[in-house]
Design a protein around this motif. Structure first.
Motif, short mmCIF file in Angstrom:
data_model
loop_
_atom_site.label_atom_id
_atom_site.label_comp_id
_atom_site.label_asym_id
_atom_site.label_seq_id
_atom_site.Cartn_x
_atom_site.Cartn_y
_atom_site.Cartn_z
N MET A 90 -38.33 -15.96 9.07
CA MET A 90 -37.50 -14.76 9.41
C MET A 90 -35.98 -15.36 9.18
SD MET A 90 -39.67 -12.19 11.34
CE MET A 90 -38.89 -10.75 11.33
N VAL A 91 -35.61 -16.47 10.01
CA VAL A 91 -34.17 -17.03 10.54
C VAL A 91 -34.02 -18.02 9.33
CG1 VAL A 91 -34.43 -16.02 12.86
CG2 VAL A 91 -35.39 -18.28 12.22
N ALA A 92 -34.78 -18.15 8.60
CA ALA A 92 -34.62 -19.57 7.48
C ALA A 92 -33.29 -19.51 6.80
CB ALA A 92 -35.73 -19.35 6.30
N LYS A 93 -32.55 -20.35 6.97
CA LYS A 93 -31.22 -20.62 6.29
C LYS A 93 -31.18 -22.04 5.49
CE LYS A 93 -28.44 -18.31 10.12
NZ LYS A 93 -27.48 -18.20 10.59
N LEU A 94 -30.42 -21.85 4.49
CA LEU A 94 -30.14 -23.02 3.38
C LEU A 94 -29.14 -23.76 4.13
CD1 LEU A 94 -30.68 -21.82 -0.10
CD2 LEU A 94 -32.21 -22.34 1.54
N ASN A 95 -29.18 -25.11 4.03
CA ASN A 95 -28.03 -25.90 4.58
C ASN A 95 -27.38 -26.74 3.47
OD1 ASN A 95 -29.69 -28.37 4.08
ND2 ASN A 95 -30.46 -28.06 6.07
N ASP A 96 -26.29 -27.42 3.86
CA ASP A 96 -25.66 -28.13 2.56
C ASP A 96 -26.53 -29.10 1.81
OD1 ASP A 96 -23.48 -26.92 3.10
OD2 ASP A 96 -22.69 -28.70 4.33
N LYS A 97 -27.76 -29.73 2.40
CA LYS A 97 -28.38 -30.91 1.89
C LYS A 97 -29.43 -29.85 0.85
CE LYS A 97 -29.17 -34.60 4.97
NZ LYS A 97 -29.93 -35.23 5.71
N ASP A 98 -29.70 -28.83 1.51
CA ASP A 98 -30.57 -27.97 0.43
C ASP A 98 -29.83 -27.36 -0.74
OD1 ASP A 98 -32.90 -27.83 2.53
OD2 ASP A 98 -31.91 -25.91 3.38
N VAL A 99 -28.64 -27.02 -0.68
CA VAL A 99 -27.75 -26.45 -1.74
C VAL A 99 -27.55 -27.89 -2.56
CG1 VAL A 99 -25.73 -25.96 -2.41
CG2 VAL A 99 -26.82 -24.84 -0.66
#
Length: 152
Positions: free
Chosen positions: A1-10
């Motif tokens: 529910m609070v998942a966020k993409l970080n720079d490594k993900d991008v």
């Protein structure tokens, strides 16, 4: 529910997905995006351990749930579907006229049909369509994808 993409993900996404694929991927809810990234990272690790070529399978892993762009399920709805699937031993599938049931069980086929229009090869589409098909057991790539998907 609070998942966020970080720079490594991008950066990971940009390594494996083309611009039009990123646009499709970004239509997924963030929690589904994070799930797909986690599956893809596990696929990469698994393939490296087995010394298998992984680039195509990583892209499949990133797009395996793309059929869910048509879904309105939130994480709670998804959790309820998982629980209903387990306690009914999959018999809930009979209610596939309900949107959430249909999406839960058929998002692989929905995603396959969506991706057909982009010219993916039959193997790529097969993996997307069958990533929840437990009757296919003699396919190493599909088994890796299913194992990593189930883990995440």
């Amino acid at each position: 529910m609070v998942a966020k993409l970080n720079d490594k993900d991008v950066d990971f996404l940009k390594t494996y997905l083309k611009t039009y694929e990123l646009k499709l991927f970004n239509k997924l809810p963030t929690y589904e995006q994070k799930h797909c990234i986690n599956v893809a990272r596990d696929v990469e690790t698994n393939c490296n351990k087995r010394k298998l070529q992984s680039i195509n399978l990583i892209k499949v892993a990133l797009l395996h749930d793309i059929g869910k762009i048509y879904s309105t399920m939130n994480p709670i709805d998804k959790a309820i579907m998982v629980i209903l699937h387990k306690i009914t031993n999959g018999k809930i599938r009979a209610f596939n006229k309900l949107k959430n049931v249909n999406m839960y069980y058929n998002h692989g086929e929905i995603g396959c049909n969506l991706l057909k229009q982009y010219g993916y090869d039959d193997r790529f589409l097969f993996l997307i369509k069958n990533h929840h098909n437990n009757s296919i057991i003699d396919d190493i790539e599909l088994n890796i994808l299913k194992e990593c998907d189930n883990k995440n």
